[in-house]
Motif scaffolding. Sequence first.
Motif, mmCIF file in Angstrom:
data_model
loop_
_atom_site.group_PDB
_atom_site.id
_atom_site.type_symbol
_atom_site.label_atom_id
_atom_site.label_comp_id
_atom_site.label_asym_id
_atom_site.label_seq_id
_atom_site.Cartn_x
_atom_site.Cartn_y
_atom_site.Cartn_z
ATOM 1 N N TRP A 1 3.343 -10.755 0.528
ATOM 2 C CA TRP A 1 3.267 -9.679 1.497
ATOM 3 C C TRP A 1 1.986 -8.893 1.252
ATOM 4 O O TRP A 1 1.366 -8.973 0.195
ATOM 5 N N ARG A 2 1.550 -8.112 2.229
ATOM 6 C CA ARG A 2 0.249 -7.444 2.166
ATOM 7 C C ARG A 2 0.101 -6.516 0.965
ATOM 8 O O ARG A 2 -0.994 -6.291 0.472
ATOM 9 N N THR A 3 1.205 -5.945 0.501
ATOM 10 C CA THR A 3 1.122 -4.993 -0.608
ATOM 11 C C THR A 3 1.475 -5.629 -1.954
ATOM 12 O O THR A 3 1.714 -4.921 -2.924
ATOM 13 N N VAL A 4 1.496 -6.970 -2.003
ATOM 14 C CA VAL A 4 1.847 -7.649 -3.248
ATOM 15 C C VAL A 4 0.879 -7.264 -4.368
ATOM 16 O O VAL A 4 1.242 -7.213 -5.551
ATOM 17 N N TRP A 5 -0.375 -6.946 -3.996
ATOM 18 C CA TRP A 5 -1.383 -6.627 -5.006
ATOM 19 C C TRP A 5 -1.197 -5.243 -5.604
ATOM 20 O O TRP A 5 -1.710 -4.967 -6.693
ATOM 21 N N ASP A 6 -0.469 -4.378 -4.894
ATOM 22 C CA ASP A 6 -0.327 -3.007 -5.383
ATOM 23 C C ASP A 6 0.290 -2.963 -6.778
ATOM 24 O O ASP A 6 -0.207 -2.302 -7.689
ATOM 25 N N THR A 7 1.388 -3.689 -6.939
ATOM 26 C CA THR A 7 2.081 -3.723 -8.228
ATOM 27 C C THR A 7 1.233 -4.417 -9.292
ATOM 28 O O THR A 7 1.168 -3.978 -10.451
ATOM 29 N N ILE A 8 0.567 -5.503 -8.895
ATOM 30 C CA ILE A 8 -0.258 -6.257 -9.844
ATOM 31 C C ILE A 8 -1.401 -5.384 -10.368
ATOM 32 O O ILE A 8 -1.648 -5.307 -11.582
ATOM 33 N N MET A 9 -2.103 -4.712 -9.459
ATOM 34 C CA MET A 9 -3.216 -3.852 -9.869
ATOM 35 C C MET A 9 -2.720 -2.640 -10.665
ATOM 36 O O MET A 9 -3.365 -2.186 -11.603
ATOM 37 N N TRP A 10 -1.547 -2.128 -10.284
ATOM 38 C CA TRP A 10 -0.950 -0.986 -10.988
ATOM 39 C C TRP A 10 -0.761 -1.313 -12.466
ATOM 40 O O TRP A 10 -1.127 -0.531 -13.346
ATOM 41 N N ASN A 11 -0.196 -2.480 -12.725
ATOM 42 C CA ASN A 11 0.059 -2.898 -14.110
ATOM 43 C C ASN A 11 -1.228 -3.334 -14.818
ATOM 44 O O ASN A 11 -1.437 -3.038 -16.000
#
Length: 293
Positions: free
Chosen positions: A264-274
């Motif tokens: 999904w479009r926001t899949v990177w949000d969690t990855i970059m957050w961590n």
Amino acid sequence: MVVMTGETRFALVTGCGRGGIGEALVKEYARRGVHPIATVLPHENSDHLTEAGIAFFPLDVTVEKSVLELKASVQKLTGGRLDILVNCAGIAYTMTAIDTDVEAVKRMFDINVFGPMRMVKHFHPMIIAAKGAIVNIGSIGGIIPFLYGCSPSPLGNTLRVEMKPFDVKVITVISGEVSTNILKSDAHRTLPEGSFYTPIAKNFEQHVNRTPGKCSSAHYLDGATDRFQYASNVVNMSLRSAPPAWFWYGSFTVMTRFLDTFGWRTVWDTIMWNMFGLQKLKVAHQGQVKRGI
């Protein structure tokens, strides 16, 4: 002295300074029997190209006159044909979006985006004459919301469609982490005073001082692709009669392509957050708010 014949193929690669992707590309073209033409900045050291026996010319892709002078030199050398143009010249600018120096970003765009546009504008007749290929070196940074920097991609889909009637191939290379010295101009960059990102300034410092391909305290920076291995694969792709429109290669591109395609479009949000420790930043900011800072 190379004898130019109708059978000689020519590949022009911009941005061939020592230690970069461009240097690796021209050396690989030479190994494959393609006559490479390298460019370096007017005041840049070129000993590495002289030692390799590779023809080179000065070029600043931000200056129209410089591009036109290169065009005249290449026309004389090749007889008016150019089989491959590789837009490789580029710089990095590492900074948080909210702390960005707009003038610095303008310069990055002038090199990374408008530079390839200038090259295509002036060299397309020679490429069309050869029914050749245009290769634009891009980055996964243009696909994912990588912290501390966005990488503007060069020409892409529109150019590919527009050049098809002339039998010219256009390839966009989506590069992963490659072991080059592209970060040399960013090595001493620091967050501005008063930045909201100051609580994780150490993280930022480690990021701008990293050496792609060497071990880092941040695990996600390890395992960069060797630039000569990268060049071998990119050159091989550019010489195909029917290359793909997008060529993904380098460390982390498999994961990036998979998630960009199926996530999904926001899949990177969690990855970059961590990946960049943003929880620490959030906690620090909340603490400052409570203390009225």
